[in-house]
Design a protein around this motif. Structure first.
Motif, PDB file in Angstrom:
ATOM      1  N   GLY A   3       0.820  -1.206   0.000  1.00 40.72           N
ATOM      2  CA  GLY A   3       0.000   0.000   0.000  1.00 40.72           C
ATOM      3  C   GLY A   3       0.854   1.256   0.000  1.00 40.72           C
ATOM      4  N   LYS A   4       2.061   1.150   0.563  1.00 47.58           N
ATOM      5  CA  LYS A   4       2.978   2.289   0.564  1.00 47.58           C
ATOM      6  C   LYS A   4       3.616   2.459  -0.814  1.00 47.58           C
ATOM      7  CE  LYS A   4       4.560   1.378   5.248  1.00 47.58           C
ATOM      8  NZ  LYS A   4       5.699   0.680   5.822  1.00 47.58           N
ATOM      9  N   TRP A   5       3.523   1.416  -1.605  1.00 49.59           N
ATOM     10  CA  TRP A   5       4.151   1.455  -2.927  1.00 49.59           C
ATOM     11  C   TRP A   5       3.209   2.062  -3.948  1.00 49.59           C
ATOM     12  CZ3 TRP A   5       6.460  -4.179  -3.376  1.00 49.59           C
ATOM     13  CH2 TRP A   5       7.489  -4.310  -2.435  1.00 49.59           C
ATOM     14  N   LEU A   7       1.346   2.990  -7.486  1.00 49.99           N
ATOM     15  CA  LEU A   7       0.877   2.208  -8.617  1.00 49.99           C
ATOM     16  C   LEU A   7       1.545   2.749  -9.883  1.00 49.99           C
ATOM     17  CD1 LEU A   7      -1.256  -0.039  -9.209  1.00 49.99           C
ATOM     18  CD2 LEU A   7      -2.865   1.802  -9.731  1.00 49.99           C
ATOM     19  N   SER A  25      -1.176  -2.533 -14.912  1.00 46.58           N
ATOM     20  CA  SER A  25      -0.518  -1.746 -13.885  1.00 46.58           C
ATOM     21  C   SER A  25       0.080  -2.671 -12.841  1.00 46.58           C
ATOM     22  CB  SER A  25      -1.518  -0.788 -13.236  1.00 46.58           C
ATOM     23  OG  SER A  25      -2.624  -1.512 -12.756  1.00 46.58           O
ATOM     24  N   LEU A  26       0.925  -2.122 -11.993  1.00 46.12           N
ATOM     25  CA  LEU A  26       1.477  -2.902 -10.886  1.00 46.12           C
ATOM     26  C   LEU A  26       1.991  -1.966  -9.790  1.00 46.12           C
ATOM     27  CD1 LEU A  26       4.720  -2.470 -11.467  1.00 46.12           C
ATOM     28  CD2 LEU A  26       4.411  -4.410 -12.977  1.00 46.12           C
ATOM     29  N   HIS A  27       2.248  -2.524  -8.621  1.00 42.15           N
ATOM     30  CA  HIS A  27       2.812  -1.758  -7.520  1.00 42.15           C
ATOM     31  C   HIS A  27       4.311  -1.993  -7.452  1.00 42.15           C
ATOM     32  CE1 HIS A  27      -0.879  -0.423  -5.568  1.00 42.15           C
ATOM     33  NE2 HIS A  27      -1.393  -1.587  -5.912  1.00 42.15           N
ATOM     34  N   ASP A  30       9.881   1.744  -6.594  1.00 44.89           N
ATOM     35  CA  ASP A  30      10.509   2.760  -7.437  1.00 44.89           C
ATOM     36  C   ASP A  30      10.474   2.313  -8.901  1.00 44.89           C
ATOM     37  OD1 ASP A  30      12.493   0.834  -7.674  1.00 44.89           O
ATOM     38  OD2 ASP A  30      13.796   1.765  -6.181  1.00 44.89           O
ATOM     39  N   ALA A  61      -6.557  11.979 -16.733  1.00 41.15           N
ATOM     40  CA  ALA A  61      -7.499  11.326 -17.645  1.00 41.15           C
ATOM     41  C   ALA A  61      -8.676  12.245 -17.927  1.00 41.15           C
ATOM     42  CB  ALA A  61      -7.996  10.022 -17.033  1.00 41.15           C
ATOM     43  N   PRO A  64     -15.179  10.692 -17.764  1.00 43.23           N
ATOM     44  CA  PRO A  64     -16.208   9.983 -18.542  1.00 43.23           C
ATOM     45  C   PRO A  64     -17.461  10.835 -18.751  1.00 43.23           C
ATOM     46  CG  PRO A  64     -15.438   8.627 -16.706  1.00 43.23           C
ATOM     47  CD  PRO A  64     -14.804   9.966 -16.553  1.00 43.23           C
ATOM     48  N   LYS A  67     -17.535  13.014 -21.836  1.00 46.76           N
ATOM     49  CA  LYS A  67     -17.317  12.327 -23.100  1.00 46.76           C
ATOM     50  C   LYS A  67     -18.065  13.036 -24.236  1.00 46.76           C
ATOM     51  CE  LYS A  67     -18.658   7.920 -23.606  1.00 46.76           C
ATOM     52  NZ  LYS A  67     -18.724   6.540 -23.095  1.00 46.76           N
TER      53      LYS A  67
END
Lengths: 94, 334
Positions: A3-5, A7, A25-27, A30, A61, A64, A67
């Motif tokens: 959670g500290k990392w 995304l 995506s991933l955590h 760095d 982003a 929506p 749009k």
């Protein structure tokens, strides 16, 4: 813990000289680890020749709910497509 | 199915006329097969049901590594070991794709992991059975991954964009899993009488637990009806189970193995096999935490998470230090 990392969004250029494309995506703590993790998570079968990682927080982003107003202007401009114009067959390929 | 018995909070499925305009517009988009994307409006129940389903699916991929991890160091050849390692690594990848999809719904990965570790969220019942012999690696790939594919292929068309895209990636990779399992079974069935007996024993033990993977009959379930309406479920549990049996019986025949069901026979009229149901009392007991390996599996998960804490902390500390160094260097240069 993770959670500290932050995304990271992962973009990969495939084998055939195409643009980098968003794959997921991933955590990671760095950028360096994000690249390593992206290699393991998203290119286990030679899917890419290059990886970009971008902190998700850095992406702005479009909303929506906007749009309609955002994309509406392009709707009425069919003449932007070549098929709008009828070219006589005698003219040949154009 | 990797997600079993997902609740929807519905007591019945609303008709379009009963819905408020926003919800009706949402349902009509789903009916038109439009994908719903993360930041768009969605009913709260759709969001929470999806979190449960995708979360349970992700947990199953992660816990699913454990029964096979058991055999990595004991694979019969170096090639089999490399293949099994690649398969287990795929399962980790699949878990991550799915956690990513769940996170787009506003839940954090830590929250999902915490719920798995505290037993508040489930994973598929199948992974609470032990893998006793090498033949079990064959049976797991062939039957368990086969059943998973049966469920996941239609889910590629599910209404939630990130879930659908994760399914597309997973399905592309999953076929390898089933084939490597069947390949193990073929080798064992062409081997000595003892090896073939091991293969038969593995089939005997994994047949009914594999049928349970699709969950109990949901013909009368309101949750299932609601999930079907939202297209986060595409077929009923019974339909998928039937398809699985029809596909698997000829494969077992090719191996020269016997499906452990005396009632199994072809039904010309329905164009499929009649077969015995698994013991559903056993299923509910396993779901409730009393399967042969529930404690061991969850224990291994929690231990891996706790034992890895120092490493995650180390990476975080390194990242912070490096960031500080960069800032200091920049200030010094100015």
């Amino acid at each position: 813990m993770s959670g500290k990392w932050p995304l990271w969004e992962v973009f990969i250029r495939g084998q055939h000289g195409l643009n980098h494309r968003h794959v997921g995506s991933l955590h990671a703590p760095d950028a360096e680890m994000a690249i390593l993790n992206a290699r393991d998570v998203y290119t286990r079968r030679n899917e890419g020749v290059s990886i970009w990682v971008v902190p998700s927080a850095q992406i702005t982003a479009s909303s929506p709910s906007e749009k309609g107003p955002l994309f509406e202007p392009a709707n009425s401009k069919v003449y932007r497509h070549p098929t709008f114009f009828d070219i006589p067959e005698e003219v040949g390929h154009m | 199915m990797y997600a079993q018995m997902v609740k929807t909070d519905a007591d019945r499925v609303k008709t379009l006329d009963e819905m408020a305009p926003q919800e009706r517009a949402f349902q009509e988009r789903i009916d038109r097969n439009e994908k719903i994307e993360p930041k768009e409006w969605m009913p709260e129940a759709y969001r929470t049901t999806l979190i449960r389903q995708i979360g349970q699916h992700a947990h199953s991929e992660i816990v699913g590594q454990l029964p096979e991890g058991n055999w990595i160091t004991r694979a019969p050849t170096l090639e089999r070991k490399a293949i099994l390692l690649a398969k287990v690594q795929d399962e980790a990848g699949h878990g991550l794709y799915l956690y990513c999809a769940a996170e787009t719904l506003g839940v954090s990965r830590d929250e999902l992991l915490e719920k798995l570790h505290s037993g508040k969220m489930k994973y598929s019942s199948i992974f609470n059975y032990p893998t006793l012999t090498w033949a079990d690696m064959g049976a797991v790939g062939w039957l368990v991954d086969g059943a998973a594919i049966m469920n996941q292929v239609p889910l590629q068309r599910t209404s939630y964009g990130p879930y659908s895209r994760a399914m597309v990636r997973i399905c592309k990779e999953e076929s390898f899993h089933q084939r490597q399992g069947y390949d193990i079974m073929m080798k064992m069935c062409a081997g000595t009488a003892d090896q073939k007996a091991m293969a038969q024993d593995a089939l005997n033990r994994f047949w009914y637990p594999s049928l349970m993977m699709f969950g109990p009959s949901d013909a009368d379930s309101v949750h299932s009806a609601q999930s079907l309406a939202w297209k986060i479920k595409v077929d009923t549990n019974d339909e998928l189970r039937q398809k699985f049996v029809d596909q698997t019986v000829p494969q077992a025949k090719y191996l020269g193995l016997t499906i452990p069901d005396a009632e199994l026979k072809w039904n010309e009229e329905k164009g499929g096999y009649d077969f015995s149901q698994p013991d559903w009392d056993e299923f509910f007991d396993v779901i409730a935490g009393n399967g042969p390996c529930n404690k061991e599996r969850l224990g291994a998960r929690v231990k891996a998470w706790d034992d890895g804490a120092w490493y995650r902390d180390g990476l975080t500390a390194h990242a912070q230090k490096a960031a500080t160094r960069r800032t200091t260097a920049k200030i010094a240069a100015e």
